[in-house]
Write a protein that holds these residues in place. Sequence first.
Motif, short mmCIF file in Angstrom:
data_model
loop_
_atom_site.label_atom_id
_atom_site.label_comp_id
_atom_site.label_asym_id
_atom_site.label_seq_id
_atom_site.Cartn_x
_atom_site.Cartn_y
_atom_site.Cartn_z
N VAL A 182 0.83 -1.20 0.00
CA VAL A 182 0.00 0.00 0.00
C VAL A 182 0.87 1.26 0.00
O VAL A 182 0.64 2.20 -0.78
CB VAL A 182 -0.95 0.01 1.21
CG1 VAL A 182 -1.63 1.38 1.34
CG2 VAL A 182 -2.00 -1.08 1.06
N LEU A 183 1.89 1.28 0.85
CA LEU A 183 2.75 2.47 0.95
C LEU A 183 3.54 2.71 -0.33
O LEU A 183 3.64 3.84 -0.81
CB LEU A 183 3.70 2.32 2.14
CG LEU A 183 3.04 2.34 3.52
CD1 LEU A 183 4.04 1.98 4.61
CD2 LEU A 183 2.43 3.71 3.80
N ILE A 184 4.08 1.66 -0.91
CA ILE A 184 4.81 1.80 -2.17
C ILE A 184 3.85 2.23 -3.29
O ILE A 184 4.19 3.06 -4.14
CB ILE A 184 5.52 0.48 -2.54
CG1 ILE A 184 6.66 0.21 -1.53
CG2 ILE A 184 6.08 0.54 -3.96
CD1 ILE A 184 7.34 -1.12 -1.74
N GLY A 185 2.63 1.68 -3.28
CA GLY A 185 1.64 2.06 -4.27
C GLY A 185 1.29 3.54 -4.18
O GLY A 185 1.17 4.23 -5.21
N LEU A 186 1.14 4.04 -2.95
CA LEU A 186 0.81 5.45 -2.77
C LEU A 186 1.96 6.34 -3.25
O LEU A 186 1.74 7.39 -3.86
CB LEU A 186 0.50 5.73 -1.30
CG LEU A 186 -0.85 5.19 -0.80
CD1 LEU A 186 -0.94 5.31 0.72
CD2 LEU A 186 -2.00 5.90 -1.47
N GLY A 187 3.20 5.92 -2.95
CA GLY A 187 4.35 6.69 -3.42
C GLY A 187 4.43 6.72 -4.94
O GLY A 187 4.69 7.77 -5.54
N SER A 188 4.19 5.58 -5.57
CA SER A 188 4.22 5.51 -7.04
C SER A 188 3.10 6.36 -7.65
O SER A 188 3.30 7.03 -8.67
CB SER A 188 4.08 4.06 -7.50
OG SER A 188 5.13 3.26 -6.98
#
Length: 222
Positions: free
Chosen positions: A17-23
């Motif tokens: 989720v966190l990596i997805g939000l950053g991307s």
Amino acid sequence: MRRVIFLLIISGAGLAVLIGLGSWQLQRKAWKEDILETIAERIAGEAAEMLPETPDPETDKYRPVRLKGEIGAAELHVLTSIKDIGPGYRVISPFTLEDGRRILIDRGFVPVKEKQAARLSGPAAIEGNIHWPQETDSYTPAPDLAGNIWYARDTGQMAAQLGSEPVMIVLRASPEGEAGLRPVPVSTTGIPNDHLQYAITWFSLALIWAAMTIYFLRRSRP
């Protein structure tokens, strides 16, 4: 073992989720940069010699124009401040085109002490950009009509006050003979683009999440 598997599932989901939000924020950054580039190109484009018959806030916003007409004596003063100069007002006046249409012009900035100074009125040639500023929200105070102090540029309300079309031209430069006003041209500097900061925040949280996962996994070893 079940505890470790559960921890891995929760940690993996959180990390995704966190990596997805950053991307996603990086994608938004590219999208915003494209918009800002388009706006900058439109602002600096060749000025048209006439105002569109029915200006559209979507397609005509920021369109440069060069017009002739007459500056009215009436003024609306919008409270603002400029860095290194201090508080003052944007001066909004009516402008009657040669074909009789009446619009608004943002003539520029004047310090507080020069609010009542005499300014140019009558025939003039102006150059600027069509604009519909979006500066009002539910927290914006109502204008002090008695004191002629506005707290935001509200094109619709100002047009009603001055009897003009709800269209504003923000001047690029002062017309010939104008003195004491500092033009504040339209630019992209006031349009926020904080998506890189948001992306860094999400990726930093992902890194912290991963570090905490490793820490708890080590604590969970037999």
